[in-house]
Design an enzyme around this catalytic site. Structure first.
Site, PDB file in Angstrom:
ATOM      1  N   GLU A   1      -5.039   4.514  14.006  1.00  0.00           N
ATOM      2  CA  GLU A   1      -5.775   3.712  14.611  1.00  0.00           C
ATOM      3  C   GLU A   1      -6.475   4.037  15.881  1.00  0.00           C
ATOM      4  O   GLU A   1      -7.394   3.504  16.430  1.00  0.00           O
ATOM      5  CB  GLU A   1      -5.184   2.313  15.032  1.00  0.00           C
TER       6      GLU A   1
ATOM      7  N   ASP B   1      -5.740 -10.738  14.426  1.00  0.00           N
ATOM      8  CA  ASP B   1      -4.802  -9.677  14.902  1.00  0.00           C
ATOM      9  C   ASP B   1      -4.817  -9.333  16.419  1.00  0.00           C
ATOM     10  O   ASP B   1      -3.985  -8.315  16.821  1.00  0.00           O
ATOM     11  CB  ASP B   1      -4.684  -8.229  13.801  1.00  0.00           C
TER      12      ASP B   1
ATOM     13  N   HIS C   1       0.186   1.354  16.270  1.00  0.00           N
ATOM     14  CA  HIS C   1      -0.020   0.037  16.901  1.00  0.00           C
ATOM     15  C   HIS C   1       1.426  -0.107  18.090  1.00  0.00           C
ATOM     16  O   HIS C   1       2.009  -0.867  17.936  1.00  0.00           O
ATOM     17  CB  HIS C   1       0.281  -1.079  16.186  1.00  0.00           C
TER      18      HIS C   1
ATOM     19  N   MET D   1      -4.870  -8.956   6.505  1.00  0.00           N
ATOM     20  CA  MET D   1      -5.781  -9.356   5.066  1.00  0.00           C
ATOM     21  C   MET D   1      -5.880  -8.319   4.037  1.00  0.00           C
ATOM     22  O   MET D   1      -5.462  -8.551   2.773  1.00  0.00           O
ATOM     23  CB  MET D   1      -7.262  -9.657   5.452  1.00  0.00           C
TER      24      MET D   1
ATOM     25  N   LYS E   1       2.188   1.780   6.932  1.00  0.00           N
ATOM     26  CA  LYS E   1       2.713   0.744   8.169  1.00  0.00           C
ATOM     27  C   LYS E   1       3.566   1.832   9.281  1.00  0.00           C
ATOM     28  O   LYS E   1       3.891   2.894   8.746  1.00  0.00           O
ATOM     29  CB  LYS E   1       3.442  -0.095   7.848  1.00  0.00           C
TER      30      LYS E   1
ATOM     31  N   ARG F   1       0.963  -1.113  -0.203  1.00  0.00           N
ATOM     32  CA  ARG F   1      -0.101   0.079  -0.092  1.00  0.00           C
ATOM     33  C   ARG F   1       0.938   1.295   0.096  1.00  0.00           C
ATOM     34  O   ARG F   1       2.227   1.091   0.084  1.00  0.00           O
ATOM     35  CB  ARG F   1      -0.689   0.027   1.163  1.00  0.00           C
TER      36      ARG F   1
ATOM     37  N   TYR G   1      -0.380   4.372  10.478  1.00  0.00           N
ATOM     38  CA  TYR G   1      -0.724   3.303  11.602  1.00  0.00           C
ATOM     39  C   TYR G   1       0.508   3.358  12.408  1.00  0.00           C
ATOM     40  O   TYR G   1       1.463   3.161  11.938  1.00  0.00           O
ATOM     41  CB  TYR G   1      -1.110   1.915  10.768  1.00  0.00           C
TER      42      TYR G   1
HETATM   43  N1  NAD Z   1      -6.774  -9.933   9.791  1.00  0.00           N
HETATM   44  C1  NAD Z   1      -7.171  -8.613   9.349  1.00  0.00           C
HETATM   45  O1  NAD Z   1      -6.503  -8.117   8.453  1.00  0.00           O
HETATM   46  C2  NAD Z   1      -8.334  -7.637   9.970  1.00  0.00           C
HETATM   47  C3  NAD Z   1      -8.470  -6.374   9.347  1.00  0.00           C
HETATM   48  C4  NAD Z   1      -9.443  -5.561   9.816  1.00  0.00           C
HETATM   49  C5  NAD Z   1      -9.797  -5.874  11.153  1.00  0.00           C
HETATM   50  N2  NAD Z   1      -9.481  -6.983  11.997  1.00  0.00           N
HETATM   51  C6  NAD Z   1     -10.037  -7.290  13.111  1.00  0.00           C
HETATM   52  O2  NAD Z   1     -11.268  -7.733  13.058  1.00  0.00           O
HETATM   53  C7  NAD Z   1     -11.769  -7.676  14.327  1.00  0.00           C
HETATM   54  C8  NAD Z   1     -13.178  -6.950  14.002  1.00  0.00           C
HETATM   55  O3  NAD Z   1     -13.087  -5.453  13.723  1.00  0.00           O
HETATM   56  P1  NAD Z   1     -14.341  -4.844  13.590  1.00  0.00           P
HETATM   57  O4  NAD Z   1     -13.854  -3.595  12.893  1.00  0.00           O
HETATM   58  O5  NAD Z   1     -15.544  -5.503  12.881  1.00  0.00           O
HETATM   59  O6  NAD Z   1     -14.885  -4.399  15.011  1.00  0.00           O
HETATM   60  P2  NAD Z   1     -16.330  -3.727  15.485  1.00  0.00           P
HETATM   61  O7  NAD Z   1     -16.018  -3.021  16.795  1.00  0.00           O
HETATM   62  O8  NAD Z   1     -17.156  -3.097  14.519  1.00  0.00           O
HETATM   63  O9  NAD Z   1     -17.100  -5.162  15.432  1.00  0.00           O
HETATM   64  C9  NAD Z   1     -16.926  -6.050  16.462  1.00  0.00           C
HETATM   65  C10 NAD Z   1     -18.200  -6.755  17.056  1.00  0.00           C
HETATM   66  O10 NAD Z   1     -18.126  -7.804  17.827  1.00  0.00           O
HETATM   67  C11 NAD Z   1     -19.100  -7.944  18.707  1.00  0.00           C
HETATM   68  N3  NAD Z   1     -18.752  -8.781  19.591  1.00  0.00           N
HETATM   69  C12 NAD Z   1     -18.006  -8.496  20.949  1.00  0.00           C
HETATM   70  N4  NAD Z   1     -17.819  -9.903  21.548  1.00  0.00           N
HETATM   71  C13 NAD Z   1     -18.845 -10.624  20.971  1.00  0.00           C
HETATM   72  C14 NAD Z   1     -18.733 -12.190  21.184  1.00  0.00           C
HETATM   73  N5  NAD Z   1     -18.605 -12.764  22.599  1.00  0.00           N
HETATM   74  N6  NAD Z   1     -19.805 -12.745  20.507  1.00  0.00           N
HETATM   75  C15 NAD Z   1     -20.281 -12.209  19.240  1.00  0.00           C
HETATM   76  N7  NAD Z   1     -19.873 -10.856  18.943  1.00  0.00           N
HETATM   77  C16 NAD Z   1     -19.101 -10.075  19.922  1.00  0.00           C
HETATM   78  C17 NAD Z   1     -19.408  -6.321  19.275  1.00  0.00           C
HETATM   79  O11 NAD Z   1     -20.581  -6.335  19.691  1.00  0.00           O
HETATM   80  C18 NAD Z   1     -19.233  -5.783  17.727  1.00  0.00           C
HETATM   81  O12 NAD Z   1     -20.342  -5.411  17.047  1.00  0.00           O
HETATM   82  C19 NAD Z   1     -11.081  -6.840  15.115  1.00  0.00           C
HETATM   83  O13 NAD Z   1     -10.353  -7.887  15.838  1.00  0.00           O
HETATM   84  C20 NAD Z   1      -9.971  -6.092  14.079  1.00  0.00           C
HETATM   85  O14 NAD Z   1      -8.908  -5.719  14.656  1.00  0.00           O
HETATM   86  C21 NAD Z   1      -8.480  -7.882  11.431  1.00  0.00           C
END
Ligand code: NAD
Length: 371
Positions: free
Chosen positions: A118, A270, A96, A301, A75, A15, A94
């Site tokens: 973030e 993550d 972190h 991702m 990054k 990126r 970002y």
């Molecule tokens: N792997 C990657 O490349 C990547 C990229 C972007 C985001 N992420 C990760 O994805 C995850 C989700 O991000 P987001 O932006 O959607 O967050 P978000 O805050 O928008 O949504 C999270 C949801 O999880 C729910 N939640 C909490 N505890 C729960 C449980 N026990 N059961 C069911 N639901 C529950 C919350 O109520 C909320 O609606 C984060 O950990 C974020 O860091 C990873």
């Protein structure tokens, strides 16, 4: 202001901090934009595309860092970049920092003003510069699930949407936030049978309204998660508990009772992952198998689609970056949401969570800016 865009040097990062379109906005606002040669190669934007946007091209990263008042990146700066930053220079990217004491020390000793994408907030308390990457990851999660469900990938040999006369895949999305809603949207488009679990009732009501019944919702208890996971062809882990590691919602003992060749996509990897058997993987080797269940746990991702991701990120960062370029530190004083993004200023840590996680001294933003 002179705004610098170095080429990203973190492994597998394609990126870029400013797209040519964003660079043109800065130039139109009266700023000078200096882009390191080749910085846009990963998004199919060559030096000429930046020149056409009014930017200047620098031959080296040293030139960009030395000549810029503000550095815009994607990054966190890598070890070799810390010493190039200096007092009075703004870094917008970002960061972190919480799990990264070395980088924090590097930024402290540089004296720069570091604003972390973030931790920038919006009026609703959400994190607007994280959301675009969650949108990308949520949509990609279904593509990843579809690929992993194929027989040669170790999956059940199932087409997500099925065909007339053959039922579609059953997809369970745990967490109906930004990632979850985007995963559900793509899965619905493909014709999957989808259920979203969340612990927030307002969120479940919103999803019910949004999808008009096309996507089922269920309150997320341990029992509900277990019931659904046992019937799933693919499970998308999309939970987030702000400021905490992801809760472990699927135990190893459950895997043995899942369908053979089912798929777990742990987007929350993550934050440590929400399945007991998750461990981070890379785009080069995205999946592995435990007890006949395919795991996809890529921690970055959006890095797979740098073109989409860079534009999505720039759409969100542009207003904040322009405010910084136009008003310098005054933009932080005047905007509490940008102030929330300030992590390090002239050697002081100005984000409480970062200071606490590193057992370091915390200085409130107003105090640090006034010093
Ligand atoms: N792997 C990657 O490349 C990547 C990229 C972007 C985001 N992420 C990760 O994805 C995850 C989700 O991000 P987001 O932006 O959607 O967050 P978000 O805050 O928008 O949504 C999270 C949801 O999880 C729910 N939640 C909490 N505890 C729960 C449980 N026990 N059961 C069911 N639901 C529950 C919350 O109520 C909320 O609606 C984060 O950990 C974020 O860091 C990873």
């Amino acid at each position: 202001m002179r705004v610098g865009v170095p080429k990203e040097i973190k492994l597998q990062e394609h990126r870029v901090g400013l797209t040519p379109e964003a660079a043109r906005e800065y130039v139109a606002a009266g700023h000078t934009v200096l882009v390191q040669t080749g910085a846009g190669a990963g998004i199919d934007a060559d030096d000429d595309a930046y020149r056409a946007a009014g930017a200047r091209i620098a031959a080296t990263a040293d030139e960009v860092f030395a000549q810029s008042d503000m550095i815009v990146k994607v990054k966190e700066p890598q070890r070799g970049e810390w010493s190039r930053l200096r007092e009075g220079q703004i870094l917008f990217t970002y960061l972190h920092l919480a799990p990264d004491p070395d980088q924090t020390r590097g930024l402290i000793s540089s004296g720069c003003t570091a604003i972390a994408y973030e931790t920038v907030t919006d009026r609703t308390g959400a994190l607007p510069l994280l959301a675009p990457m969650s949108e990308v990851a949520g949509r990609l999660a279904i593509e990843a699930a579809g690929a992993a469900l194929r027989r040669h990938s170790g999956g059940r040999g199932l087409l997500i949407g099925g065909v007339p006369g053959v039922p579609p895949a059953r997809i369970v999305v745990i967490g109906g936030g930004v990632v979850g809603v985007n995963a559900a949207r793509v899965a619905a488009g493909l014709g999957a049978d989808i259920i979203v679990l969340d612990r927030s009732l307002p969120r479940l009501r919103y999803l019910d309204d949004l999808f008009g019944g096309r996507v089922r919702t269920r309150f997320s208890t341990l029992k509900a998660v277990e019931d659904e996971v046992l019937q799933a062809d693919a499970v998308i882990g999309a939970v987030l508990v702000p400021g905490a590691s992801a809760p472990r919602l699927v135990a190893r003992s459950t895997l043995a009772r899942m369908k053979r060749g089912a798929v777990l996509v742990d987007v929350a990897i993550d934050q440590g992952g929400c399945f007991e058997t998750s461990r981070p993987t890379t785009h080069a080797e995205p999946t592995y198998e435990v007890d006949g269940v395919v795991h996809y746990c890529v921690a970055n991702m959006p890095g797979a689609v740098p073109l989409t991701s860079s534009y999505a990120l720039n759409n969100a960062t542009l207003p904040f970056g322009l405010a910084l370029a136009n008003r310098g530190l005054r933009a932080i004083v005047e905007d509490p949401h940008l102030a929330a993004g300030l992590n390090v200023h002239r050697g002081r840590i100005t984000n409480r969570a970062v200071a606490e996680s590193l057992a370091a001294e915390y200085t409130p933003v107003a105090t640090a800016l006034a010093a």
